[in-house]
Design an enzyme around this catalytic site. Structure first.
Site, PDB file in Angstrom:
ATOM      1  N   ASP A 157       0.728  -1.626   0.387  1.00  0.00           N
ATOM      2  CA  ASP A 157      -0.266  -0.199  -0.138  1.00  0.00           C
ATOM      3  C   ASP A 157       0.637   1.146  -0.323  1.00  0.00           C
ATOM      4  O   ASP A 157       1.295   1.355   0.879  1.00  0.00           O
ATOM      5  CB  ASP A 157      -0.799   0.252   1.776  1.00  0.00           C
ATOM      6  N   LYS A 220      -6.854   3.097  -3.560  1.00  0.00           N
ATOM      7  CA  LYS A 220      -7.361   3.108  -2.352  1.00  0.00           C
ATOM      8  C   LYS A 220      -7.686   4.833  -1.361  1.00  0.00           C
ATOM      9  O   LYS A 220      -6.630   5.583  -2.208  1.00  0.00           O
ATOM     10  CB  LYS A 220      -6.110   2.608  -1.848  1.00  0.00           C
ATOM     11  N   LYS A 256     -10.139   0.176  -2.478  1.00  0.00           N
ATOM     12  CA  LYS A 256      -9.957   0.490  -0.751  1.00  0.00           C
ATOM     13  C   LYS A 256     -10.591   1.375  -0.253  1.00  0.00           C
ATOM     14  O   LYS A 256      -9.783   2.395  -0.576  1.00  0.00           O
ATOM     15  CB  LYS A 256      -8.864  -0.489  -0.783  1.00  0.00           C
TER      16      LYS A 256
END
Length: 320
Positions: A157, A220, A256
């Site tokens: 991430d 995300k 996400k």
């Protein structure tokens, strides 16, 4: 089945990233976002009533989509091991409870997390690239990524350089994502925009397309470390982006939302938005995740209530 993510050089939008000028032209040519319409649609979808068997299905699906997360300076190996045990067996009183999708930790905790979930399908995700601020030189960021991958991270991430993005240096953001994607190797890459710092919905749409063009496996919303994190509206906007990207390229990208999603009711609202915006293909933890820590406890309590007719309360779930 949609193809795996690849950089823009591999598909029909290659011309968009030929230069800073072409990328700017492409991004500025994206349709402007009707903020009032976007928020109204997100709010309307949030009023859908989900009951009985559909609610039970949604709760189990949401549990299976969680990236169970601890990203604190006070994280210890013991805390990470406990988190891994909870991801593998969220409710020790009910072995039918789904496992979470992943545990998410800092790079120095990846090895501990891998050992905690060994032998299961629970993934280990690691934040990297000088998370959460992203204020570091590129070689430092890439070293962060390589450390996590070497320790066994299945997913990375990363955070984008918001300063570069807000200054209009779109190609710099694109090239950094490309470099991180390469350093990630076989690990799937989630690109965090920190939507609360991007100021406008138009910027969130542009950041989404930069991430997808650069080869992100997921886009995300947030780090969970700022005041405004995932919202129904910004998540809906990103779902529209991945839907449109697949229509243009045949490549499917995950989404996400992270930060601020704490209750089962919230999670179900997001799942409705996924279904109604991107479609059923995204209702799977390979394509949709929740970045959360406290959400799992509420889902477990609601699941217990559906099974027993009684509300067990917070004393019946572990405290993270």
């Amino acid at each position: 089945m949609p193809t795996a993510p690849a950089s823009a050089e591999g598909h029909a939008l290659a011309d968009a990233v030929a230069s800073e000028a072409t990328l700017r032209r492409f991004l500025q040519g994206l349709p402007g976002v009707d903020a009032v319409g976007l928020e109204a649609r997100a709010a309307a979808l949030g009023t859908r009533s989900i009951k009985t068997t559909a609610k039970a299905y949604a709760i189990d699906l949401a549990i299976s989509m969680i990236d169970l997360t601890t990203l604190e300076g006070a994280d210890t190996p013991g805390k990470v091991r406990a988190l891994g045990a909870k991801a593998v067996n969220p409710d020790p009183t009910d072995r039918t409870t789904p496992r979470t999708a992943a545990v998410c930790v800092y790079p120095d905790m990846v090895e501990t997390a891998k050992a905690a979930v060994a032998g299961t399908d629970v993934k280990v995700a690691s934040v990297a690239t000088a998370f959460p601020a992203g204020r570091a030189a590129l070689d430092v960021k890439l070293g962060d990524v390589r450390e996590a991958v070497a320790a066994g991270a299945d997913e990375i991430d990363m955070v984008i350089d918001r300063g570069a993005f807000l200054a209009g240096k779109y190609m710099k953001v694109y090239e950094e994502i490309r470099a991180v994607k390469e350093a990630s190797g076989a690990a799937r890459l989630k690109v965090i925009f920190e939507t609360g710092e991007l100021s406008t919905y138009d910027n969130i749409r542009r950041a989404s397309w930069i991430g997808m063009l650069a080869g992100a496996d997921f886009i995300k919303t947030s780090t969970g470390k700022v005041g405004v994190n995932a919202t129904p509206a910004n998540t809906l906007l990103m779902l529209e982006a991945v839907r449109d990207f697949r229509a243009a390229t045949g490549v499917q990208i995950g989404v996400k939302p992270a930060g601020g999603i704490r209750t089962s009711k919230d999670a179900v609202k997001f799942l409705v938005i996924v279904n109604e915006t991107a479609g059923e293909d995204w209702l799977d933890n390979h394509w949709f995740r929740f970045g959360a820590s406290s959400l799992l406890n509420d889902l477990l309590m609601q699941r217990q209530k559906l099974a027993t007719g009684r509300y067990s309360g917070p004393d019946y779930v572990t405290v993270d």
